[in-house]
Design a protein around this motif. Structure first.
Motif, PDB file in Angstrom:
ATOM      1  N   ALA A 126       0.929  -1.009  -0.007  1.00  0.00           N
ATOM      2  CA  ALA A 126       0.019  -0.226  -0.056  1.00  0.00           C
ATOM      3  C   ALA A 126       0.861   1.281  -0.130  1.00  0.00           C
ATOM      4  O   ALA A 126       1.928   1.433   0.875  1.00  0.00           O
ATOM      5  CB  ALA A 126      -0.785   0.152   1.234  1.00  0.00           C
ATOM      6  N   LEU A 127       0.365   2.361  -0.655  1.00  0.00           N
ATOM      7  CA  LEU A 127       1.032   3.584  -0.831  1.00  0.00           C
ATOM      8  C   LEU A 127       0.217   4.686  -0.122  1.00  0.00           C
ATOM      9  O   LEU A 127       1.020   5.713   0.222  1.00  0.00           O
ATOM     10  CB  LEU A 127       1.382   3.778  -2.229  1.00  0.00           C
ATOM     11  N   LYS A 128      -1.060   4.509  -0.172  1.00  0.00           N
ATOM     12  CA  LYS A 128      -1.744   5.385   0.277  1.00  0.00           C
ATOM     13  C   LYS A 128      -2.987   5.152   1.481  1.00  0.00           C
ATOM     14  O   LYS A 128      -3.058   5.998   2.227  1.00  0.00           O
ATOM     15  CB  LYS A 128      -2.610   6.204  -0.894  1.00  0.00           C
ATOM     16  N   SER A 129      -3.726   3.820   1.022  1.00  0.00           N
ATOM     17  CA  SER A 129      -4.578   3.525   2.008  1.00  0.00           C
ATOM     18  C   SER A 129      -4.783   2.112   1.975  1.00  0.00           C
ATOM     19  O   SER A 129      -4.764   1.489   1.084  1.00  0.00           O
ATOM     20  CB  SER A 129      -5.907   4.400   1.551  1.00  0.00           C
ATOM     21  N   VAL A 156       0.438   5.754   5.422  1.00  0.00           N
ATOM     22  CA  VAL A 156      -0.561   4.859   4.630  1.00  0.00           C
ATOM     23  C   VAL A 156      -1.815   5.069   5.894  1.00  0.00           C
ATOM     24  O   VAL A 156      -1.574   4.898   6.729  1.00  0.00           O
ATOM     25  CB  VAL A 156      -0.524   3.631   4.342  1.00  0.00           C
ATOM     26  N   VAL A 196      -7.035  -1.624  -1.336  1.00  0.00           N
ATOM     27  CA  VAL A 196      -5.620  -1.067  -1.076  1.00  0.00           C
ATOM     28  C   VAL A 196      -5.575   0.089  -2.096  1.00  0.00           C
ATOM     29  O   VAL A 196      -5.722  -0.258  -3.559  1.00  0.00           O
ATOM     30  CB  VAL A 196      -4.688  -2.056  -1.394  1.00  0.00           C
ATOM     31  N   ASP A 197      -5.416   1.409  -1.853  1.00  0.00           N
ATOM     32  CA  ASP A 197      -4.970   2.262  -2.561  1.00  0.00           C
ATOM     33  C   ASP A 197      -6.189   2.629  -3.668  1.00  0.00           C
ATOM     34  O   ASP A 197      -6.244   3.354  -4.643  1.00  0.00           O
ATOM     35  CB  ASP A 197      -3.569   2.196  -3.316  1.00  0.00           C
ATOM     36  N   GLU A 199      -7.603   1.035  -5.625  1.00  0.00           N
ATOM     37  CA  GLU A 199      -7.298   0.297  -6.854  1.00  0.00           C
ATOM     38  C   GLU A 199      -7.417  -1.184  -6.969  1.00  0.00           C
ATOM     39  O   GLU A 199      -7.670  -1.784  -7.818  1.00  0.00           O
ATOM     40  CB  GLU A 199      -5.916   0.460  -7.340  1.00  0.00           C
ATOM     41  N   ARG A 224     -10.377   0.385 -10.651  1.00  0.00           N
ATOM     42  CA  ARG A 224     -10.493   1.587  -9.804  1.00  0.00           C
ATOM     43  C   ARG A 224     -12.066   2.072  -9.662  1.00  0.00           C
ATOM     44  O   ARG A 224     -12.280   2.240  -8.533  1.00  0.00           O
ATOM     45  CB  ARG A 224      -9.725   2.736 -10.217  1.00  0.00           C
TER      46      ARG A 224
END
Length: 250
Positions: A126-129, A156, A196-197, A199, A224
């Motif tokens: 994960a990079l954001k959420s 994150v 995750v992210d 996406e 997405r």
């Protein structure tokens, strides 16, 4: 004292922290001014080092004096924080690999024992959420907890909706202590998924009971639009209606 210096450096300490620790370990007790007079350190460097060592529980303050009564216990006091830092570094490390084309929809089937490792792997990515609905938190073990902690530390946003049950409270508290936002909602009985992210979404569906131990059937979707709809119509309404974990008492 050379061996003590090596231990301290192996723990990740350097500079003034090492010099102050070694000095106090030899003297037992000294004031800031005494340390200043007998070392080459500045008062500011000594003050910062003493503050950090005292905060970690390695040094005790007695009036104007600072003391290390037992060097081994003082070293042990430095160990847990450093261990957690190293764990976070390890779980946040992701080697650069050749990007491979992934199918948009993929179905997998595996034993329940692999669920924690599967979850940790995707939290690591994960990079954001990370947004999860999980009734029983069966995915939670040391590996996935450390992955969640590392994710939070690198920025994150991790949220988990789980079920309100006495047996889940310790795990919910562990996640909260790791920086994860945890809420409870009865809706977690109906569906299990992780986004995750925004996406990638993974659904976990437990197979019907059998004579042998049932496995998990997973459906993974990399889209997405699907993730956006799941967040808008499923996760966010449940999250807003859920009960904050710190507020419920069992």
């Amino acid at each position: 004292m050379e061996r003590l210096e090596k231990i301290l450096r192996d723990l990740g300490l350097d500079g003034a922290l090492v010099e102050v620790f070694v000095y106090l370990a030899g003297k037992g007790k000294s004031s800031l001014e005494e340390i200043y007079e007998e070392t080459t350190l500045s008062r500011r460097a000594i003050s910062l080092a003493l503050g950090e060592l005292e905060s970690a529980g390695a040094v005790k303050r007695d009036g104007p004096d600072y003391a290390i009564e037992d060097a081994r216990k003082a070293l042990q006091a430095l160990l847990p924080a450093r261990l957690e830092e190293l764990k976070a570094e390890i779980y946040s490390y992701r080697p650069v690999t050749k990007k491979e084309e992934c199918p948009m929809v993929e179905a997998i089937r595996d034993e329940a024992t692999v669920v924690p490792a599967f979850t940790a792997k995707h939290i690591d990515a994960a990079l954001k959420s990370v947004d999860m609905v999980s009734r029983s938190l069966t995915w939670l073990d040391d590996q996935s907890l450390n992955a969640a902690r590392a994710a939070v530390q690198r920025g994150v946003h991790v949220r988990v909706i789980t079920y309100k049950h006495p047996e889940l409270l310790p795990d919910a508290r562990a996640l909260t202590d790791a920086g994860v936002e945890v809420r409870s909602h009865e809706y977690s009985k109906d569906v299990r998924f992780m986004i995750v992210d925004g996406e990638f979404i993974s659904f976990a569906i437990r197979e019907p009971p059998k004579v042998t131990q049932p496995a998990y059937f997973g459906l993974m979707i990399r889209d997405r639009g699907v993730c956006r709809n799941m967040l808008e119509y499923i996760f966010e309404p449940a999250w807003e209606d859920a009960e904050v974990v710190e507020k419920y008492r069992i």
